[in-house]
Write a protein that holds these residues in place. Sequence first.
Motif, PDB file in Angstrom:
ATOM      1  N   ASP A 159      37.453 -11.695 104.524  1.00  0.00           N
ATOM      2  CA  ASP A 159      38.881 -11.376 104.483  1.00  0.00           C
ATOM      3  C   ASP A 159      39.360 -11.004 103.085  1.00  0.00           C
ATOM      4  O   ASP A 159      40.168 -10.091 102.913  1.00  0.00           O
ATOM      5  CB  ASP A 159      39.708 -12.573 104.973  1.00  0.00           C
ATOM      6  CG  ASP A 159      39.176 -13.148 106.263  1.00  0.00           C
ATOM      7  OD1 ASP A 159      39.120 -12.399 107.250  1.00  0.00           O
ATOM      8  OD2 ASP A 159      38.805 -14.332 106.276  1.00  0.00           O
ATOM      9  N   LEU A 160      38.853 -11.718 102.076  1.00  0.00           N
ATOM     10  CA  LEU A 160      39.374 -11.584 100.717  1.00  0.00           C
ATOM     11  C   LEU A 160      38.444 -10.823  99.787  1.00  0.00           C
ATOM     12  O   LEU A 160      38.828 -10.489  98.671  1.00  0.00           O
ATOM     13  CB  LEU A 160      39.641 -12.977 100.126  1.00  0.00           C
ATOM     14  CG  LEU A 160      40.581 -13.882 100.930  1.00  0.00           C
ATOM     15  CD1 LEU A 160      40.601 -15.283 100.327  1.00  0.00           C
ATOM     16  CD2 LEU A 160      41.978 -13.293 100.973  1.00  0.00           C
ATOM     17  N   GLY A 161      37.220 -10.566 100.218  1.00  0.00           N
ATOM     18  CA  GLY A 161      36.245  -9.934  99.341  1.00  0.00           C
ATOM     19  C   GLY A 161      35.679 -10.936  98.350  1.00  0.00           C
ATOM     20  O   GLY A 161      35.500 -12.115  98.661  1.00  0.00           O
ATOM     21  N   LEU A 162      35.413 -10.474  97.131  1.00  0.00           N
ATOM     22  CA  LEU A 162      34.910 -11.350  96.073  1.00  0.00           C
ATOM     23  C   LEU A 162      36.081 -11.980  95.329  1.00  0.00           C
ATOM     24  O   LEU A 162      36.950 -11.266  94.821  1.00  0.00           O
ATOM     25  CB  LEU A 162      34.055 -10.562  95.081  1.00  0.00           C
ATOM     26  CG  LEU A 162      32.590 -10.321  95.425  1.00  0.00           C
ATOM     27  CD1 LEU A 162      31.951  -9.457  94.348  1.00  0.00           C
ATOM     28  CD2 LEU A 162      31.830 -11.621  95.568  1.00  0.00           C
ATOM     29  N   ILE A 163      36.096 -13.301  95.254  1.00  0.00           N
ATOM     30  CA  ILE A 163      37.162 -13.991  94.536  1.00  0.00           C
ATOM     31  C   ILE A 163      36.572 -15.109  93.687  1.00  0.00           C
ATOM     32  O   ILE A 163      35.512 -15.652  93.992  1.00  0.00           O
ATOM     33  CB  ILE A 163      38.221 -14.579  95.497  1.00  0.00           C
ATOM     34  CG1 ILE A 163      37.575 -15.580  96.466  1.00  0.00           C
ATOM     35  CG2 ILE A 163      38.935 -13.474  96.258  1.00  0.00           C
ATOM     36  CD1 ILE A 163      38.592 -16.332  97.321  1.00  0.00           C
TER      37      ILE A 163
ATOM     38  N   ASP B 105      28.089  -6.907  91.492  1.00  0.00           N
ATOM     39  CA  ASP B 105      28.275  -5.676  90.723  1.00  0.00           C
ATOM     40  C   ASP B 105      28.881  -4.548  91.556  1.00  0.00           C
ATOM     41  O   ASP B 105      29.530  -3.656  91.007  1.00  0.00           O
ATOM     42  CB  ASP B 105      26.936  -5.203  90.150  1.00  0.00           C
ATOM     43  CG  ASP B 105      26.413  -6.116  89.056  1.00  0.00           C
ATOM     44  OD1 ASP B 105      27.224  -6.862  88.469  1.00  0.00           O
ATOM     45  OD2 ASP B 105      25.195  -6.091  88.798  1.00  0.00           O
ATOM     46  N   LEU B 106      28.661  -4.573  92.868  1.00  0.00           N
ATOM     47  CA  LEU B 106      29.024  -3.430  93.705  1.00  0.00           C
ATOM     48  C   LEU B 106      30.250  -3.644  94.580  1.00  0.00           C
ATOM     49  O   LEU B 106      30.884  -2.675  94.996  1.00  0.00           O
ATOM     50  CB  LEU B 106      27.846  -3.055  94.614  1.00  0.00           C
ATOM     51  CG  LEU B 106      26.629  -2.440  93.926  1.00  0.00           C
ATOM     52  CD1 LEU B 106      25.492  -2.260  94.927  1.00  0.00           C
ATOM     53  CD2 LEU B 106      26.979  -1.105  93.293  1.00  0.00           C
ATOM     54  N   THR B 107      30.593  -4.880  94.895  1.00  0.00           N
ATOM     55  CA  THR B 107      31.652  -5.135  95.861  1.00  0.00           C
ATOM     56  C   THR B 107      33.003  -5.225  95.167  1.00  0.00           C
ATOM     57  O   THR B 107      33.394  -6.269  94.652  1.00  0.00           O
ATOM     58  CB  THR B 107      31.377  -6.428  96.652  1.00  0.00           C
ATOM     59  OG1 THR B 107      30.073  -6.351  97.227  1.00  0.00           O
ATOM     60  CG2 THR B 107      32.403  -6.607  97.761  1.00  0.00           C
ATOM     61  N   THR B 108      33.707  -4.111  95.142  1.00  0.00           N
ATOM     62  CA  THR B 108      35.047  -4.075  94.562  1.00  0.00           C
ATOM     63  C   THR B 108      36.098  -3.682  95.595  1.00  0.00           C
ATOM     64  O   THR B 108      37.289  -3.831  95.348  1.00  0.00           O
ATOM     65  CB  THR B 108      35.099  -3.070  93.397  1.00  0.00           C
ATOM     66  OG1 THR B 108      34.715  -1.773  93.876  1.00  0.00           O
ATOM     67  CG2 THR B 108      34.148  -3.487  92.284  1.00  0.00           C
TER      68      THR B 108
ATOM     69  N   ALA C 273      33.926  -7.280 104.774  1.00  0.00           N
ATOM     70  CA  ALA C 273      33.392  -7.858 106.004  1.00  0.00           C
ATOM     71  C   ALA C 273      31.958  -7.394 106.250  1.00  0.00           C
ATOM     72  O   ALA C 273      31.096  -8.185 106.647  1.00  0.00           O
ATOM     73  CB  ALA C 273      34.285  -7.490 107.189  1.00  0.00           C
ATOM     74  N   ALA C 274      31.682  -6.103 106.000  1.00  0.00           N
ATOM     75  CA  ALA C 274      30.333  -5.573 106.201  1.00  0.00           C
ATOM     76  C   ALA C 274      29.356  -6.168 105.190  1.00  0.00           C
ATOM     77  O   ALA C 274      28.216  -6.507 105.536  1.00  0.00           O
ATOM     78  CB  ALA C 274      30.343  -4.051 106.095  1.00  0.00           C
ATOM     79  N   VAL C 275      29.784  -6.306 103.938  1.00  0.00           N
ATOM     80  CA  VAL C 275      28.917  -6.885 102.908  1.00  0.00           C
ATOM     81  C   VAL C 275      28.657  -8.361 103.207  1.00  0.00           C
ATOM     82  O   VAL C 275      27.532  -8.856 103.043  1.00  0.00           O
ATOM     83  CB  VAL C 275      29.549  -6.714 101.511  1.00  0.00           C
ATOM     84  CG1 VAL C 275      28.722  -7.435 100.451  1.00  0.00           C
ATOM     85  CG2 VAL C 275      29.671  -5.236 101.164  1.00  0.00           C
TER      86      VAL C 275
ATOM     87  N   MET D 188      23.792  -0.388  98.765  1.00  0.00           N
ATOM     88  CA  MET D 188      24.101   0.801  97.975  1.00  0.00           C
ATOM     89  C   MET D 188      24.836   1.836  98.820  1.00  0.00           C
ATOM     90  O   MET D 188      25.743   2.518  98.335  1.00  0.00           O
ATOM     91  CB  MET D 188      22.816   1.392  97.397  1.00  0.00           C
ATOM     92  CG  MET D 188      22.144   0.516  96.345  1.00  0.00           C
ATOM     93  SD  MET D 188      23.080   0.415  94.805  1.00  0.00           S
ATOM     94  CE  MET D 188      22.631   1.978  94.052  1.00  0.00           C
ATOM     95  N   GLN D 189      24.464   1.935 100.076  1.00  0.00           N
ATOM     96  CA  GLN D 189      25.154   2.863 100.969  1.00  0.00           C
ATOM     97  C   GLN D 189      26.605   2.434 101.170  1.00  0.00           C
ATOM     98  O   GLN D 189      27.525   3.259 101.116  1.00  0.00           O
ATOM     99  CB  GLN D 189      24.435   2.931 102.315  1.00  0.00           C
ATOM    100  CG  GLN D 189      25.082   3.894 103.309  1.00  0.00           C
ATOM    101  CD  GLN D 189      24.516   3.753 104.705  1.00  0.00           C
ATOM    102  OE1 GLN D 189      24.254   2.650 105.164  1.00  0.00           O
ATOM    103  NE2 GLN D 189      24.320   4.864 105.373  1.00  0.00           N
TER     104      GLN D 189
END
Length: 281
Positions: free
Chosen positions: A33-37, A105-108, A114-116, A146-147
């Motif tokens: 829901d929130l991504g990286l926090i 490094d990649l999840t911004t 949700a997919a990551v 990476m995709q």
Amino acid sequence: MAQSANQISTRAVILKTTDFGDTDRYLTLLSPDLGLIEVLAKGVRSLKGKRRQPSDFLTLADFELFYYRGRYRLNQSRLVYAFLPLRLDLVRLACAAHLAELIGDLTTDTEQAAAVYELFLRFCYALEKNQQSPLLYVHAAEIRLMQLAGFGPDWQHCIYCQHLLAPSEGARFSFPQMGLLCASHAGGKASLLQRKLPQAGRERLQPGSYDGQSLTAADLRALRYFSEAPLPALFNFQADTAVKTDLDQFLPAYLSWNLDKQYHHLDMLDKLDLSSFNDSQ
């Protein structure tokens, strides 16, 4: 995700921990829901008391957070799954730590969170089953991640002439141009080195191939599968030793060219005997 005023509830996995003070810890959480926090967890390292809660790397938990002025603080966490088989195994722990760093490094983009998140959990569950060499699971996750981050090349066509590669056809991957070159163009001007290979990838490439790497038809089938397979089936594959050897060489250079960074968590695996992980292949 439940939210009320400044109180937020979310399920998340811990990708990184940073200790400070005597009992406190910062947690890097990956939430669908929130991504990286980043979350401040006060007192979680205390040997006693009510504040001792699940707060270790690779812990999957339900978190209750307090949010104020762009910062998160942990109120409470309840363990869902601890991934103990990974945390107690040096090789698989290194693989999980590598992917966690890459995700950091990649999840911004929270739209991809949700997919990551699902990718990382499925990767960890696959590592627990231990049915393949752990590095093959790493490579599958690297390509898919990476995709998702927008770095995925075209694994079907020559970037120079747009020739559609046959299923039985190999190709050369050009690192400067980040794409495949068919047999007609692999040795010509299209494959000339345009910039120096970052040191991170140089050590894993064969001498004389710093501008790219030849990939067999089997290598390309694996890379296409990693890129296109439905996520629930991503880690259900078989690959022979030759493909693993090629991908072990290709992926570090591929990451280095794209991200201009050297990743060290997997360095120790070069010094270990991983034959026990290959017996089931």
